[in-house]
Design an enzyme around this catalytic site. Structure first.
Site, PDB file in Angstrom:
ATOM      1  N   SER A  61       5.816  -4.076  -7.106  1.00 21.05           N
ATOM      2  CA  SER A  61       5.901  -4.438  -5.865  1.00 21.05           C
ATOM      3  C   SER A  61       6.970  -5.614  -5.657  1.00 21.05           C
ATOM      4  O   SER A  61       7.504  -6.548  -6.015  1.00 21.05           O
ATOM      5  CB  SER A  61       4.166  -4.812  -4.837  1.00 21.05           C
ATOM      6  OG  SER A  61       3.934  -6.924  -5.230  1.00 21.05           O
TER       7      SER A  61
ATOM      8  N   ASP B  33       7.357  -0.631  -5.569  1.00 24.27           N
ATOM      9  CA  ASP B  33       6.418  -0.032  -4.490  1.00 24.27           C
ATOM     10  C   ASP B  33       6.744  -1.580  -3.811  1.00 24.27           C
ATOM     11  O   ASP B  33       6.531  -2.354  -3.493  1.00 24.27           O
ATOM     12  CB  ASP B  33       5.182  -0.733  -5.604  1.00 24.27           C
ATOM     13  CG  ASP B  33       3.760  -0.432  -4.287  1.00 24.27           C
ATOM     14  OD1 ASP B  33       3.660   0.459  -3.582  1.00 24.27           O
ATOM     15  OD2 ASP B  33       2.994  -1.617  -4.939  1.00 24.27           O
TER      16      ASP B  33
ATOM     17  N   HIS C  48      -2.197   5.965  -1.237  1.00 19.38           N
ATOM     18  CA  HIS C  48      -2.536   3.918  -1.279  1.00 19.38           C
ATOM     19  C   HIS C  48      -3.306   3.690  -1.141  1.00 19.38           C
ATOM     20  O   HIS C  48      -4.039   4.862  -0.682  1.00 19.38           O
ATOM     21  CB  HIS C  48      -0.797   3.423  -0.498  1.00 19.38           C
ATOM     22  CG  HIS C  48       0.414   3.784  -0.720  1.00 19.38           C
ATOM     23  ND1 HIS C  48       1.102   2.763  -1.474  1.00 19.38           N
ATOM     24  CD2 HIS C  48       1.321   4.691  -0.689  1.00 19.38           C
ATOM     25  CE1 HIS C  48       2.304   3.348  -1.908  1.00 19.38           C
ATOM     26  NE2 HIS C  48       2.734   4.047  -1.537  1.00 19.38           N
TER      27      HIS C  48
ATOM     28  N   ILE D 223      -3.389   2.846  -7.386  1.00 17.84           N
ATOM     29  CA  ILE D 223      -4.291   1.579  -8.159  1.00 17.84           C
ATOM     30  C   ILE D 223      -3.708   0.191  -8.283  1.00 17.84           C
ATOM     31  O   ILE D 223      -3.283   0.305  -9.930  1.00 17.84           O
ATOM     32  CB  ILE D 223      -5.326   1.970  -8.900  1.00 17.84           C
ATOM     33  CG1 ILE D 223      -6.309   3.752  -8.298  1.00 17.84           C
ATOM     34  CG2 ILE D 223      -6.216   1.700  -9.467  1.00 17.84           C
ATOM     35  CD1 ILE D 223      -6.501   4.650  -9.402  1.00 17.84           C
ATOM     36  N   ASP D 224      -4.006  -1.021  -7.739  1.00 16.37           N
ATOM     37  CA  ASP D 224      -3.547  -1.960  -8.447  1.00 16.37           C
ATOM     38  C   ASP D 224      -5.056  -3.501  -7.748  1.00 16.37           C
ATOM     39  O   ASP D 224      -5.414  -3.527  -9.302  1.00 16.37           O
ATOM     40  CB  ASP D 224      -2.916  -2.172  -7.644  1.00 16.37           C
ATOM     41  CG  ASP D 224      -2.794  -3.548  -7.496  1.00 16.37           C
ATOM     42  OD1 ASP D 224      -2.640  -4.558  -8.684  1.00 16.37           O
ATOM     43  OD2 ASP D 224      -1.135  -4.313  -6.977  1.00 16.37           O
TER      44      ASP D 224
END
Ligand code: G3H
Ligand code: 13P
Ligand code: ZN
Length: 333
Positions: A64, A106, A235, A279-280
């Site tokens: 990101s 991202d 997301h 998935i974070d």
């Protein structure tokens, strides 16, 4: 934000990455989703690669804007290259097939950022124009696609706004993607995949207690009818495992009302045209839970390897289980 301009172009193939085109084609026809796992540091990256290699799953490594700022863009890029090299050595040692790895931006929020990461070796970018009015989203996304496709880099766009935090853009409520718009958006922009809003949400607090989490499979089906076989991205798809929420709370944390997307709903979505699931937060939760536990149970520990190592193992187990039981990506290389 500082956007470093490279006066040379690093080709993603030379770093060992692939773009997402073939991965998505296989995922759509095979009724599974490729994991989009975010990383910010070495332990997360080791866990992701170890889990995906052992389960023989393709993987999209996501960075990101915040990750670039935290960990240094140049270091992250070469960590990614190191991950490919490590994967090859491990595959040989363990007699496993090598897995395809994409390096993906991202939630890219500007043309300039997308160009900068493409020049530094990313194989895939997301341009998130979802907070813009429709025509501006189309124009920005098309501009990125035109540049990226000139370098054989794949682009993810977004239509609809997810609830939760979209990086710096805070969306108070979910605005579902309108199925009437998707065909026009895909045609006008030339994107390779599309993130949509069908009830998922970013972060650890996706729903208020008492609210019923629901992926709107009906909207997803309507969208599939408009753009058959086109790769869709979800997301905000962490499930916020309650055993880890309990672990965080037991060992001094404070995450009482954390709630995520039920895994069985993600499994259903992965069988459709959904070809990437992001998935974070689940990874953040697992690491935090384990580190808190070790700090409490072994207060004498001060060697970071003694708490980051077990956290990495728990993280790897979580990713491996997701690939096998939720995404269906295990065994697909
Ligand atoms: O969707 C957002 C990802 O979880 C990345 O979060 O901007 O805090 O790195 P971040
Ligand atoms: P979660 O916050 O649900 O893990 O979503 C991550 C994500 O969408 C990254 O782009
Ligand atoms: Zn996201």
């Amino acid at each position: 934000m500082l956007i470093i301009k490279y006066n040379f172009m690093v080709n993603y193939q030379s770093l060992g990455f692939v773009n997402t085109r073939e991965m998505y084609a296989k995922a759509v026809s095979g009724s599974y989703a490729v994991p989009g796992y975010n990383f910010n540091n070495m332990e997360q990256l080791q866990a992701i690669i170890g889990a995906c290699l052992e389960t023989q799953s393709p993987v999209i490594l996501q960075i990101s804007k915040g990750a670039r700022e935290y960990a240094n863009q140049t270091l992250l890029q070469y960590l990614g290259k190191g991950a490919v090299e490590m994967m090859k050595v491990m595959a040989e040692e363990q007699n496993l097939k090598e897995i395809p790895i994409a390096l993906h931006l991202d939630h890219g929020d500007s043309y300039e950022l997308c160009v900068a990461v493409i020049e530094s070796g990313f194989s895939s970018v997301m341009i998130d124009g979802s907070a813009l009015v429709y025509d501006e989203n189309v124009a920005l996304t098309k501009k990125v696609v035109d540049y990226a496709h000139g370098h054989d880099i794949t682009v993810e766009g977004e239509l609809g706004v997810l609830a939760g935090i979209e990086d710096d853009v805070e969306a108070a409520k979910s605005i579902y993607t309108q199925s009437e718009e998707v065909e026009d958006f895909v045609e006008k922009t030339g994107v390779d995949s599309l993130a949509i809003s069908v009830g998922t949400s970013h972060g650890a607090y996706k729903f208020k207690p008492g609210q019923k989490p629901e992926i709107r499979l009906d909207i997803l089906r309507e969208i599939e009818v408009k753009i058959p076989g086109f790769p869709i991205v979800l997301h905000g798809s962490s499930s916020i495992p309650q055993d880890y929420v309990a672990m965080v709370n037991k060992y001094g944390g404070k995450m009482e009302a954390a709630i995520g997307i039920p895994e069985e709903q993600l499994r259903e979505a992965a069988k459709s045209a959904v070809c990437k699931i992001n998935i974070d937060s689940d990874g953040r939760l697992v690491m935090t839970g384990m580190i808190r536990k070790i700090f409490t149970e072994k207060p004498e520990v001060f060697d970071p390897r003694k708490y980051l190592g077990p956290a990495r193992e728990a993280l790897k187990a979580m990713y491996a289980r997701k690939n096998k039981e939720v995404l269906g990506s295990a065994g697909q290389v």
